[in-house]
Design a protein around this motif. Structure first.
Motif, PDB file in Angstrom:
ATOM      1  N   THR A 446     -87.038 -51.077  20.950  1.00  0.00           N
ATOM      2  CA  THR A 446     -86.725 -51.715  19.676  1.00  0.00           C
ATOM      3  C   THR A 446     -85.225 -51.888  19.476  1.00  0.00           C
ATOM      4  O   THR A 446     -84.812 -52.637  18.588  1.00  0.00           O
ATOM      5  CB  THR A 446     -87.304 -50.886  18.523  1.00  0.00           C
ATOM      6  N   LEU A 447     -84.439 -51.193  20.298  1.00  0.00           N
ATOM      7  CA  LEU A 447     -82.981 -51.340  20.266  1.00  0.00           C
ATOM      8  C   LEU A 447     -82.482 -52.230  21.387  1.00  0.00           C
ATOM      9  O   LEU A 447     -81.293 -52.237  21.700  1.00  0.00           O
ATOM     10  CB  LEU A 447     -82.312 -49.967  20.385  1.00  0.00           C
ATOM     11  N   ASP A 448     -83.387 -52.988  21.997  1.00  0.00           N
ATOM     12  CA  ASP A 448     -83.013 -53.846  23.118  1.00  0.00           C
ATOM     13  C   ASP A 448     -81.978 -54.873  22.671  1.00  0.00           C
ATOM     14  O   ASP A 448     -82.003 -55.356  21.533  1.00  0.00           O
ATOM     15  CB  ASP A 448     -84.255 -54.567  23.660  1.00  0.00           C
ATOM     16  N   ARG A 449     -81.072 -55.198  23.594  1.00  0.00           N
ATOM     17  CA  ARG A 449     -80.029 -56.168  23.258  1.00  0.00           C
ATOM     18  C   ARG A 449     -80.590 -57.572  23.076  1.00  0.00           C
ATOM     19  O   ARG A 449     -79.981 -58.405  22.408  1.00  0.00           O
ATOM     20  CB  ARG A 449     -78.948 -56.179  24.338  1.00  0.00           C
ATOM     21  N   ASP A 450     -81.731 -57.833  23.678  1.00  0.00           N
ATOM     22  CA  ASP A 450     -82.391 -59.123  23.479  1.00  0.00           C
ATOM     23  C   ASP A 450     -83.264 -59.023  22.236  1.00  0.00           C
ATOM     24  O   ASP A 450     -84.155 -58.172  22.143  1.00  0.00           O
ATOM     25  CB  ASP A 450     -83.230 -59.482  24.703  1.00  0.00           C
ATOM     26  N   HIS A 451     -83.029 -59.885  21.271  1.00  0.00           N
ATOM     27  CA  HIS A 451     -83.715 -59.782  19.984  1.00  0.00           C
ATOM     28  C   HIS A 451     -85.223 -59.989  20.123  1.00  0.00           C
ATOM     29  O   HIS A 451     -86.009 -59.296  19.465  1.00  0.00           O
ATOM     30  CB  HIS A 451     -83.136 -60.803  18.996  1.00  0.00           C
ATOM     31  N   GLU A 452     -85.635 -60.927  20.950  1.00  0.00           N
ATOM     32  CA  GLU A 452     -87.060 -61.193  21.080  1.00  0.00           C
ATOM     33  C   GLU A 452     -87.787 -60.007  21.695  1.00  0.00           C
ATOM     34  O   GLU A 452     -88.919 -59.684  21.299  1.00  0.00           O
ATOM     35  CB  GLU A 452     -87.270 -62.446  21.935  1.00  0.00           C
ATOM     36  N   VAL A 453     -87.168 -59.345  22.654  1.00  0.00           N
ATOM     37  CA  VAL A 453     -87.771 -58.145  23.244  1.00  0.00           C
ATOM     38  C   VAL A 453     -87.917 -57.058  22.185  1.00  0.00           C
ATOM     39  O   VAL A 453     -88.954 -56.376  22.108  1.00  0.00           O
ATOM     40  CB  VAL A 453     -86.922 -57.650  24.428  1.00  0.00           C
ATOM     41  N   ALA A 454     -86.912 -56.877  21.358  1.00  0.00           N
ATOM     42  CA  ALA A 454     -86.985 -55.867  20.298  1.00  0.00           C
ATOM     43  C   ALA A 454     -88.095 -56.187  19.311  1.00  0.00           C
ATOM     44  O   ALA A 454     -88.825 -55.290  18.862  1.00  0.00           O
ATOM     45  CB  ALA A 454     -85.636 -55.770  19.592  1.00  0.00           C
ATOM     46  N   VAL A 455     -88.249 -57.458  18.960  1.00  0.00           N
ATOM     47  CA  VAL A 455     -89.299 -57.850  18.016  1.00  0.00           C
ATOM     48  C   VAL A 455     -90.680 -57.579  18.604  1.00  0.00           C
ATOM     49  O   VAL A 455     -91.568 -57.012  17.935  1.00  0.00           O
ATOM     50  CB  VAL A 455     -89.133 -59.335  17.643  1.00  0.00           C
ATOM     51  N   GLN A 456     -90.890 -57.965  19.862  1.00  0.00           N
ATOM     52  CA  GLN A 456     -92.198 -57.748  20.479  1.00  0.00           C
ATOM     53  C   GLN A 456     -92.479 -56.257  20.678  1.00  0.00           C
ATOM     54  O   GLN A 456     -93.633 -55.826  20.602  1.00  0.00           O
ATOM     55  CB  GLN A 456     -92.264 -58.492  21.816  1.00  0.00           C
ATOM     56  N   ALA A 457     -91.458 -55.463  20.947  1.00  0.00           N
ATOM     57  CA  ALA A 457     -91.652 -54.020  21.049  1.00  0.00           C
ATOM     58  C   ALA A 457     -92.103 -53.435  19.708  1.00  0.00           C
ATOM     59  O   ALA A 457     -92.986 -52.560  19.662  1.00  0.00           O
ATOM     60  CB  ALA A 457     -90.361 -53.353  21.519  1.00  0.00           C
ATOM     61  N   MET A 458     -91.527 -53.923  18.619  1.00  0.00           N
ATOM     62  CA  MET A 458     -91.936 -53.452  17.299  1.00  0.00           C
ATOM     63  C   MET A 458     -93.383 -53.842  17.005  1.00  0.00           C
ATOM     64  O   MET A 458     -94.168 -53.035  16.472  1.00  0.00           O
ATOM     65  CB  MET A 458     -91.004 -54.042  16.242  1.00  0.00           C
ATOM     66  N   LYS A 459     -93.772 -55.039  17.367  1.00  0.00           N
ATOM     67  CA  LYS A 459     -95.160 -55.468  17.148  1.00  0.00           C
ATOM     68  C   LYS A 459     -96.130 -54.659  18.002  1.00  0.00           C
ATOM     69  O   LYS A 459     -97.241 -54.330  17.553  1.00  0.00           O
ATOM     70  CB  LYS A 459     -95.292 -56.958  17.454  1.00  0.00           C
ATOM     71  N   LEU A 460     -95.743 -54.339  19.221  1.00  0.00           N
ATOM     72  CA  LEU A 460     -96.601 -53.525  20.081  1.00  0.00           C
ATOM     73  C   LEU A 460     -96.790 -52.131  19.501  1.00  0.00           C
ATOM     74  O   LEU A 460     -97.920 -51.595  19.474  1.00  0.00           O
ATOM     75  CB  LEU A 460     -95.988 -53.446  21.480  1.00  0.00           C
ATOM     76  N   LEU A 461     -95.724 -51.519  19.036  1.00  0.00           N
ATOM     77  CA  LEU A 461     -95.833 -50.189  18.442  1.00  0.00           C
ATOM     78  C   LEU A 461     -96.667 -50.214  17.176  1.00  0.00           C
ATOM     79  O   LEU A 461     -97.369 -49.235  16.866  1.00  0.00           O
ATOM     80  CB  LEU A 461     -94.427 -49.648  18.151  1.00  0.00           C
ATOM     81  N   MET A 462     -96.619 -51.315  16.439  1.00  0.00           N
ATOM     82  CA  MET A 462     -97.455 -51.431  15.248  1.00  0.00           C
ATOM     83  C   MET A 462     -98.931 -51.472  15.637  1.00  0.00           C
ATOM     84  O   MET A 462     -99.782 -50.839  14.988  1.00  0.00           O
ATOM     85  CB  MET A 462     -97.069 -52.682  14.466  1.00  0.00           C
ATOM     86  N   LEU A 463     -99.272 -52.199  16.710  1.00  0.00           N
ATOM     87  CA  LEU A 463    -100.652 -52.231  17.182  1.00  0.00           C
ATOM     88  C   LEU A 463    -101.108 -50.852  17.659  1.00  0.00           C
ATOM     89  O   LEU A 463    -102.242 -50.439  17.402  1.00  0.00           O
ATOM     90  CB  LEU A 463    -100.782 -53.251  18.315  1.00  0.00           C
ATOM     91  N   MET A 464    -100.218 -50.153  18.344  1.00  0.00           N
ATOM     92  CA  MET A 464    -100.564 -48.811  18.804  1.00  0.00           C
ATOM     93  C   MET A 464    -100.832 -47.884  17.622  1.00  0.00           C
ATOM     94  O   MET A 464    -101.765 -47.070  17.642  1.00  0.00           O
ATOM     95  CB  MET A 464     -99.432 -48.256  19.664  1.00  0.00           C
ATOM     96  N   SER A 465    -100.032 -48.002  16.588  1.00  0.00           N
ATOM     97  CA  SER A 465    -100.199 -47.140  15.424  1.00  0.00           C
ATOM     98  C   SER A 465    -101.470 -47.477  14.649  1.00  0.00           C
ATOM     99  O   SER A 465    -102.129 -46.583  14.107  1.00  0.00           O
ATOM    100  CB  SER A 465     -98.982 -47.258  14.511  1.00  0.00           C
ATOM    101  N   GLN A 466    -101.832 -48.742  14.595  1.00  0.00           N
ATOM    102  CA  GLN A 466    -103.007 -49.159  13.835  1.00  0.00           C
ATOM    103  C   GLN A 466    -104.315 -48.824  14.555  1.00  0.00           C
ATOM    104  O   GLN A 466    -105.274 -48.366  13.925  1.00  0.00           O
ATOM    105  CB  GLN A 466    -102.939 -50.667  13.559  1.00  0.00           C
ATOM    106  N   ASN A 467    -104.359 -49.042  15.849  1.00  0.00           N
ATOM    107  CA  ASN A 467    -105.613 -48.949  16.583  1.00  0.00           C
ATOM    108  C   ASN A 467    -105.861 -47.576  17.213  1.00  0.00           C
ATOM    109  O   ASN A 467    -106.998 -47.289  17.598  1.00  0.00           O
ATOM    110  CB  ASN A 467    -105.668 -50.015  17.673  1.00  0.00           C
ATOM    111  N   TYR A 468    -104.820 -46.775  17.341  1.00  0.00           N
ATOM    112  CA  TYR A 468    -104.987 -45.500  18.021  1.00  0.00           C
ATOM    113  C   TYR A 468    -104.299 -44.412  17.206  1.00  0.00           C
ATOM    114  O   TYR A 468    -103.087 -44.475  16.962  1.00  0.00           O
ATOM    115  CB  TYR A 468    -104.398 -45.552  19.440  1.00  0.00           C
ATOM    116  N   GLU A 469    -105.055 -43.482  16.787  1.00  0.00           N
ATOM    117  CA  GLU A 469    -104.515 -42.384  15.997  1.00  0.00           C
ATOM    118  C   GLU A 469    -103.635 -41.487  16.875  1.00  0.00           C
ATOM    119  O   GLU A 469    -103.903 -41.282  18.052  1.00  0.00           O
ATOM    120  CB  GLU A 469    -105.649 -41.559  15.399  1.00  0.00           C
ATOM    121  N   ASP A 470    -102.629 -40.965  16.265  1.00  0.00           N
ATOM    122  CA  ASP A 470    -101.694 -40.043  16.918  1.00  0.00           C
ATOM    123  C   ASP A 470    -100.979 -40.672  18.113  1.00  0.00           C
ATOM    124  O   ASP A 470    -100.455 -39.964  18.979  1.00  0.00           O
ATOM    125  CB  ASP A 470    -102.417 -38.778  17.389  1.00  0.00           C
TER     126      ASP A 470
END
Length: 1233
Positions: A446-470
């Motif tokens: 999420t701290l990637d120097r490429d903005h698009e990579v950081a955005v997609q990393a944030m979206k991936l972590l959101m999916l992980m948090s929503q679909n998988y507990e802990d």
């Protein structure tokens, strides 16, 4: 083994498509091949299509040696044998040629050769051309190719091989020979890729069972110019069609020839062989084809598994129907079909393994990022499509490893692939080990120097948090929540979605579960969760950024102004817990931020770019929100102001809301009903507060409601005038009471406080409103002038008085610019301007630093306004006021003292709190210094003060680079745009003043001390100045020439008065001037050198003591002895009538000389032992260091030998003779070369 050869195909000339060979072509050779049962060597030409629907750049047939020629008999004898061992007859070969041609399904242009077949005109095209044509003909062409394959698979396969080679953009030749023996030990040695120096061609030989293919192409083949990487929509469509072709090929072959153990073996071995090439085009094209082929096989095996599963269910149903011992033929058929599916599944598994091991494992670490991205994109697709096989740790590790790739495109493909996997809850059980191993890496991305990579990393972590507990710990979530304050809006919005779904919505569910009251409002828990989150985020205090991050995900919550204000007024449900003071403060800030976002429909400052054009739907929403804001807050805002009237911060935020009102959208009945109450509350706030922020907010409320042109509500104008009358009357009454003509203010502390309070209120209103009719300047000028002439006054009175008088002058000047003032008013304005400038000049030396800086800022701004910039001709004569030389000196001295002066350090032990407080004070002081310097530099840039004043600023460029380097550099750039010559003179003046200061510290000695940092700093500053000219030497040639001209004159200053007794005192300045030599064009170097020769002929420079600074500078101008001799030897050829060179150089222009390129070899230099440090810092070092200790003859004999001057020419006339060369214009010299 006996077999028939494959017939060679004759190709047409460049620009024509491939057509079928006439039966008569090569008949003699074919007949001889039939009789002797020889096998032919197939040679296929192929080339890249340079233009759409055209073929270009066919290789020379003489070089390749096969254009419309048949191979020799010896070659045929060494040909290949078919695997089936059958001998093809001549008729069979003709049939092959007729069947293997692809036919166009759409009309073609007139340039294509047509042929008759069965009475119809059919144009023959290759598979490569069909793919370029488009997707519409794809399926039919594949069907035709399958029919050709069924008739003769070898010829059809060779067409397919040719297709893949052509798609690689190769322009060369493919030779195919049959693999005769599996025991041939030389086969592996032949699988090479070599370069033939004799022919200049590159060869690659590899196995494509049952052939050994040899690809030959020119060595100058461009790796960056092949179809897959070419730009434009045409080639982008080709890439899509190429991928579709592979999918369609597998789809159409699944019911016929896919499992014949011949087609796929050949294709897989071909693509694997090309994927191992050192040529990027081969690797890229074959890898893409192989990965798409494997994807198609994955889709096929999934469909087979589904069919097999359905068949098993049908088998169980049919088996249950079977009665007795009678055999059911239906069961036998189902059993046979089941075994067929199992065999197909096994065959496809083998194909997939071969592609994965032969291509993926070799290319997922390729040096080309595009190839790596293809591999990662496709393996992620396999995992989501066929998780039973690919969604295992043995395959997931490849995606995990590539998360650390250096290229952002590869990392982006990894994240996008993982999003597809984590988006399916059913696949979560297989991701435990991967999540445990790579979770930290995903969070850090999420701290990637490429903005698009950081955005997609944030979206991936959101999916992980929503679909998988802990999946994420609380610490991870807290870290991710903070990204709502990021300046990059897409990342902040993604973090806002994560925050809303993970924290706010979760709080709603918990609260809803615990509440049993039917009147419970979900927005209550949402707002409280949002407020608590902001208060816990101690690192940030930007509510506006937080609201903007959540704006797309919680509009119903953020626009619920009715419930927000109800919470503040205590009108919510009784079961709601009362808000604390901190909660109320944050909630008011949230209300203000949401109102601003809804009214402006634009991200806050620092997060959005240019304002975009709103769509009709967005405009409709904006109008509806503005109407709601006006109608609601015109009623509620007076109540909120009355409740929080004594709280400065809350009142200030509440008073910012009315600037987003649109009174035209509000109903007249509602406005008349509540406007009086609202204005009375604002007046009460003005009477209670003395803080500048609150008073300015009140003044802006009146300005907003009145309208910019006075078209607002009349009640507002009347209320404002009434309030100003009271303030002015109160101020005049105080001044009349406490003013003593002889002694100034005779008031106690309470009276001074009252006067200061009135001045602050009037200043705030005068800044936003035109109060000229109250004539406030006269009493204020009297007050300020008394401080200058007689006893000092309190600073708390002078500060608002100075600002209020400044506002009064600006409103008068604005009226004069609009031509609404009389001649007498303009003359009075001129008097006031001069008087006020004199007052500000006197305040530059006031005892209060804060007041001094305020006076300086006002004076700089006023000089900018009243200078000749932007004024009409008639107004210039009346109000033009340019600063005098004394005023300019005072301004410059002020900058030197308040900006560049070093502050004393405190040597004492400080506590942690004191250190933090001191750091904050330093940052505030630095910001104030930057404002002061920027204000003064604006005067320089706009020619209000002399440009030479910038020389004093440039002196501090190196020492204060971290604090003020950007401001100084921008000033240098702007002044150069205004006047290149004067800017160059300012630079050289700066260096001259620094050199003179250095020389005085060295007691005017010409010796150079290698450990003297002062001289090195000047030389480094000159180097930095030279770098500001950039790489365009033509653009900066006049400026650089002027620098050298002034520098030479300064270096030899006073040489005539010395009369040969000593060297010039500034001669070492040439060492500094040499830093600009590399910015001169070669013709200009000769011109500058000729100008230098005017001074080198003096007797003082012909002593036995050689002038090392001069030699160093001369070497920087002349790169070789040939340059030197070409100038000196031409002296005798110049005519007697001479024109001085100094005139042209003094005007800042260069002269035109020859552009002949001369060798760059250094001349012999005589350097003493104390000059090595200069050689280390020089941009161009001397190549010959051994000549540093050579002895030179003294006097004219040395010059005579060195410059090869003829006997009949005098040294004194050297420059005068060369002066005629200076008369030639060199502005257009570059155009002749």
């Amino acid at each position: 083994m006996r077999g028939a050869g494959l017939e060679g195909r004759a190709f047409q000339k460049p620009g024509l498509r491939l057509g079928r060979c006439r039966p008569a072509e090569g008949s003699a050779v074919l007949k001889r091949a039939e009789e002797n049962e020889f096998e032919l060597l197939l040679q296929i030409f192929f080339f890249t299509m340079k233009q759409p629907n055209s073929v270009a750049n066919l290789p020379n047939h003489k070089e390749n040696g096969i254009h419309e020629e048949v191979v020799s008999e010896s070659t045929v004898q060494n040909g290949s044998c078919l695997r089936n061992g059958n001998v093809k007859t001549f008729r069979g070969k003709r049939k092959i040629r007729e069947q293997c041609e692809n036919r166009r399904r759409h009309p073609s242009d007139g340039r294509r050769p047509n042929q008759l077949q069965n009475g119809e005109v059919v144009e023959a095209v290759t598979l490569f051309e069909v793919v370029i044509m488009g997707k519409s003909a794809m399926q039919s062409v594949v069907d035709d190719w399958i029919e050709a394959y069924k008739n003769d698979r070898d010829v059809a396969l060779l067409d397919l091989i040719n297709f893949f080679i052509q798609c690689s953009g190769c322009r060369g030749m493919v030779t195919a020979e049959m693999f005769q023996s599996s025991q041939n030990c030389d086969v592996m040695q032949k699988m090479t890729e070599t370069f033939d120096e004799a022919t200049g061609l590159q060869y690659k030989k590899f196995m494509a069972y049952p052939w050994i293919l040899t690809v030959t192409w020119p060595v100058d083949m461009d790796d960056k110019d092949y179809p897959l990487v070419k730009a434009g929509p045409y080639w982008k469509k080709f890439r899509t069609n190429f991928c579709d072709f592979t999918s369609v090929l597998v789809q159409q072959c699944q019911f016929s020839i896919l499992y014949d153990n011949y087609l796929m073996d050949t294709i897989i071995s071909l693509l694997s062989g090309l994927a191992e090439s050192m040529v990027r085009a081969f690797r890229h094209t074959s890898t893409l084809a192989a990965m798409k082929l494997l994807t198609a096989l994955v889709n096929l095996i999934v469909s087979i598994d589904v069919s097999k599963h359905n068949l098993e269910r049908l088998y169980e149903v049919e088996k249950s129907r079977t009665t007795g011992k009678r055999t059911n033929t239906r069961l036998d058929q189902l059993e046979k079909k089941k075994k067929e599916y199992e065999q197909k599944h096994l065959d496809i598994e083998n194909m997939m393994n071969a592609i994965f091991k032969g291509t993926f494992l070799q290319r997922y670490r390729d040096i080309i990022p595009e190839i790596r991205a293809i591999c990662i994109e496709e393996i992620a697709c396999w995992m989501t499509t066929y998780p039973d096989r690919f969604l295992t740790d043995s395959y997931l590790k490849y995606i995990g490893w590539m998360l650390y790739d250096k290229q952002p495109d590869v990392r982006l493909k990894c994240l996008q692939g993982l999003q597809g996997i984590f988006g399916q809850k059913a696949l979560g059980c297989k991701m435990d080990l991967f999540t445990c191993r790579f979770k930290d890496r995903l969070v850090s991305m999420t701290l990637d120097r490429d903005h698009e990579v950081a955005v997609q990393a944030m979206k991936l972590l959101m999916l992980m948090s929503q679909n998988y507990e802990d999946a994420l710990s609380s610490e991870d979530c807290e870290t991710l929540y903070q990204f709502v304050y990021a300046t990059h809006r897409p990342l902040a919005v993604a973090a806002g979605e994560f925050l809303y779904n993970s924290l706010i919505v979760q709080e709603i569910e918990i609260e809803a579960f615990s509440k049993s009251n039917a009147k419970w409002e979900p927005n209550s828990s949402q707002l409280r969760a949002l407020i608590d989150f902001f208060l816990e985020s101690e690192l940030h205090s930007h509510v506006t950024y937080l609201v903007d991050s959540l704006w797309d995900w919680a509009p119903s919550l953020l626009k619920d102004w009715e419930y927000m204000t109800a919470l503040l007024l205590g009108n919510a449900d009784s079961h709601e817990q009362a808000l604390t003071d901190a909660h109320e403060r944050v909630l008011i800030e949230i209300i203000l931020a949401t109102v601003r976002e809804a009214a402006e429909f634009h991200p806050p400052v620092g997060r959005g770019g240019t304002r975009r054009i709103l769509s009709s739907r967005e405009k409709k929403i904006q109008v509806e929100d503005c109407t709601r804001i006006t109608e609601h807050f015109i009623v509620v805002l007076p109540q909120l102001l009355a409740k929080y009237s004594v709280d400065t911060e809350k009142v200030t935020n509440l008073l910012h809301i009315p600037q987003y009102f649109d009174l035209e959208l509000c109903s007249a009945e509602l406005l008349d009903k509540h406007l009086d109450t609202f204005l009375s509350e604002i007046k009460a706030v003005v009477s209670k507060h003395s803080y500048t922020d609150v008073l300015n907010a009140c003044a802006r409320v009146y300005a907003t409601l009145c309208g910019e042109d006075g078209s607002g509500h009349k009640k507002v104008s009347l209320a404002r005038d009434e309030l100003v009358d009271e303030l002015v009357h109160s101020l005049n009454q105080c001044l009349d009471t406490f003013w003593d003509e002889g002694g100034g203010l005779r008031a106690e502390k309470e009276g001074i406080h009252h006067i200061c309070l009135m001045l602050r209120r009037i200043t705030a209103f005068h800044h936003a409103h035109d109060l000229t009719r109250w004539n406030l300047y006269e009493p204020l000028a009297k007050l300020l002038g008394f401080e200058v002439e007689q006893n000092p006054l309190p600073v708390q009175i002078l500060w608002p008085a100075l600002q209020c008088a400044y506002s009064a002058l600006l409103w008068q000047l604005s009226s004069a610019l609009e031509n609404t003032s009389s001649k007498e008013s303009i003359l009075a304005l001129r008097t006031h301007l001069k008087q006020y400038c004199h007052i500000c000049t006197c305040y530059l030396s006031h005892r209060s630093r804060k007041l001094r800086e305020k006076a300086f800022m006002i004076l700089c701004d006023l000089l900018m306004i009243i200078s000749h910039q932007g004024l009409s001709d008639g107004l210039i004569e009346c109000v033009e006021y340019l600063p005098s030389s004394s005023l300019q000196s005072k301004l410059l001295f002020f900058v030197e003292d308040h900006v560049f002066a070093e502050e004393p350090r405190e040597f004492r032990v400080l506590t942690g709190e004191e250190v933090k407080k001191m750091e904050e004070q330093k940052l505030d002081a630095l910001q104030q210094k930057r404002c002061l310097l920027a204000a003064y530099c604006k005067l320089i840039v706009h020619n209000v003060v002399e440009m030479t004043a910038a020389a004093e600023i440039y002196k501090h460029y190196m020492r204060t680079y971290n604090d003020f380097g950007d401001i100084i550099k921008e000033t240098l750039s702007r002044t150069r745009q205004n006047d290149k010559i004067q800017s160059a003179k300012t630079l050289i003046l700066c260096l001259q003043q620094l050199f003179q200061k250095h020389a005085r510290s060295q007691d005017n000695s010409n010796s150079i001390n290698s450990i003297d940092s002062s001289f090195n700093n000047i030389k480094e500053l000159a180097r930095r100045f030279a770098l500001t000219f950039g790489w365009d030497q033509v653009k900066s040639r006049e400026s650089v020439a002027m620098i050298h001209k002034d520098g030479i004159e300064f270096a030899f200053q006073g040489i005539g008065a010395l009369e040969g007794k000593s060297l010039p005192p500034n001669l070492n300045f040439l060492l500094i001037l040499s830093e600009f030599s590399n910015k001169l064009l070669k013709p200009d170097k000769r011109l500058v050198y000729s100008y230098l020769l005017r001074y080198t002929s003096e007797p003082a420079l012909c002593k036995e003591e050689f002038v090392y600074s001069l030699e160093w500078y001369r070497t920087s101008l002349l790169a070789s002895d040939e340059d030197e001799s070409s100038i000196i030897s031409s002296i005798s050829e110049w005519p007697s009538d001479r024109t001085p060179c100094k005139k042209n150089l003094s005007e800042g222009s260069c002269t035109k000389t020859s552009h002949t390129e001369m060798a760059n070899t250094p001349s012999h230099a005589h350097c003493p032992s104390d000059l090595p440090f200069l050689a280390q810092n020089s941009r161009k070092r001397l190549k010959s260091h051994d000549s540093c200790h050579q002895e030179y003859p003294s006097g004219p004999e040395r010059l005579k030998r060195k410059y090869s001057i003829p006997d009949g020419v005098k040294v004194e006339n050297t420059v005068e003779v060369l002066a005629e060369e200076a008369d030639i214009d060199v502005v257009g010299a570059d155009q002749e070369t």
